[in-house]
Design an enzyme around this catalytic site. Structure first.
Site, PDB file in Angstrom:
ATOM      1  N   ASP A 100       0.834  -1.193   0.000  1.00  0.00           N
ATOM      2  CA  ASP A 100       0.000   0.000   0.000  1.00  0.00           C
ATOM      3  C   ASP A 100       0.877   1.254   0.000  1.00  0.00           C
ATOM      4  O   ASP A 100       2.089   1.194   0.209  1.00  0.00           O
ATOM      5  CB  ASP A 100      -0.986  -0.010   1.169  1.00  0.00           C
ATOM      6  CG  ASP A 100      -0.303   0.023   2.526  1.00  0.00           C
ATOM      7  OD1 ASP A 100       0.526   0.925   2.756  1.00  0.00           O
ATOM      8  OD2 ASP A 100      -0.603  -0.842   3.371  1.00  0.00           O
ATOM      9  N   LYS A 101       0.251   2.372  -0.231  1.00  0.00           N
ATOM     10  CA  LYS A 101       0.976   3.630  -0.416  1.00  0.00           C
ATOM     11  C   LYS A 101       1.835   3.999   0.788  1.00  0.00           C
ATOM     12  O   LYS A 101       2.928   4.570   0.642  1.00  0.00           O
ATOM     13  CB  LYS A 101      -0.024   4.755  -0.710  1.00  0.00           C
ATOM     14  CG  LYS A 101       0.605   6.082  -1.097  1.00  0.00           C
ATOM     15  CD  LYS A 101      -0.467   7.090  -1.475  1.00  0.00           C
ATOM     16  CE  LYS A 101       0.154   8.420  -1.903  1.00  0.00           C
ATOM     17  NZ  LYS A 101      -0.885   9.409  -2.303  1.00  0.00           N
TER      18      LYS A 101
END
Length: 240
Positions: A100-101
């Site tokens: 994820d970011k």
């Protein structure tokens, strides 16, 4: 290399799709129709599909340290920071092991779709190793975090598989954990920690299978050569 792997790497489709081409007698090697899926393709063989010569692509494999703030989804047209932008390749690259970011660490990028599929398929149970720094309210929430990883938790109706987790360091209601998963549910580590009443401060992936992050720094990448396995074995990787 077996004929189904050769055709898949050449871009004719998934393994199942190219196997149908062989079974339908649409593939030939040196002008001989191939009927057996176990047929091997040698370096000097000429493979044809509907009369056209098929060449296997030059395969590329990169180990990348994804920095925090980059996304793993290559199809997002509106994202300003995508992991594939960090590698100067004109080839279409598949992402192995999305993050994820807000997470960082090891990702594998390759133009070998067959390799990418094998590395991510659940039946191979490739280990993914992480270091997570978490904050917790009290000893009970830390103990609960460890128990949840080891027993599994419910995420969207699916109970995660037991994971290996160990405490590497602990001080001031903050702990550094080493976590090894054999699956990759979306945001699995963060959700598990949150269910225990704790919070992830930093999440770093250090290994996928036998490919390690090593001494790479954020944004750096390095090519590696996979040791391609037999069909039922796990792909391995080592740095060049």
């Amino acid at each position: 290399m077996r004929i189904n792997r050769f055709l898949a790497v050449a871009g004719l489709g998934s393994r199942r799709q190219v196997e149908r081409l062989v079974l339908n007698k649409e593939i030939s090697i040196n002008n001989q129709v191939v009927e057996n899926l176990s047929t091997d393709v040698k370096d000097d063989d000429i493979v044809r599909y509907k009369g056209k010569i098929i060449k296997s692509k030059h395969k590329l494999y990169f180990a990348l340290y994804k920095p925090k703030g980059y996304i793993s989804t290559t199809g997002d047209k509106f994202a300003d920071k995508i992991v594939t932008d960090l590698i100067p390749s004109k080839e279409r690259l598949f992402v192995v092991g999305r993050l994820d970011k807000d997470s960082e660490g090891l990702m594998i990028l390759t133009n070998d779709g067959e390799f990418a599929q094998e590395m991510t398929h659940p039946r191979y149970e490739h280990e993914k190793e992480y270091e997570a720094i978490i904050s917790y309210k009290d000893a009970n929430s830390l103990e609960k975090t460890l128990r949840y990883f080891r027993s599994g938790v419910d995420i969207d109706g699916y109970k995660t598989k037991p994971a290996t987790v160990n405490v590497l360091d602990e001080r001031d209601r903050t702990a550094k954990l080493k976590i090894i998963l054999k699956e990759g549910r979306k945001r699995q580590i963060r959700i598990t920690v949150e269910k225990a009443g704790a919070r992830v401060i930093k999440l770093l992936r250090t290994r996928i299978g036998n490919v390690e992050l090593g001494d790479l720094s954020p944004g750096q990448w390095k090519p590696f050569s996979p040791q391609l396995p037999a069909d039922d074995e796990k792909p391995l990787g080592h740095f060049e």
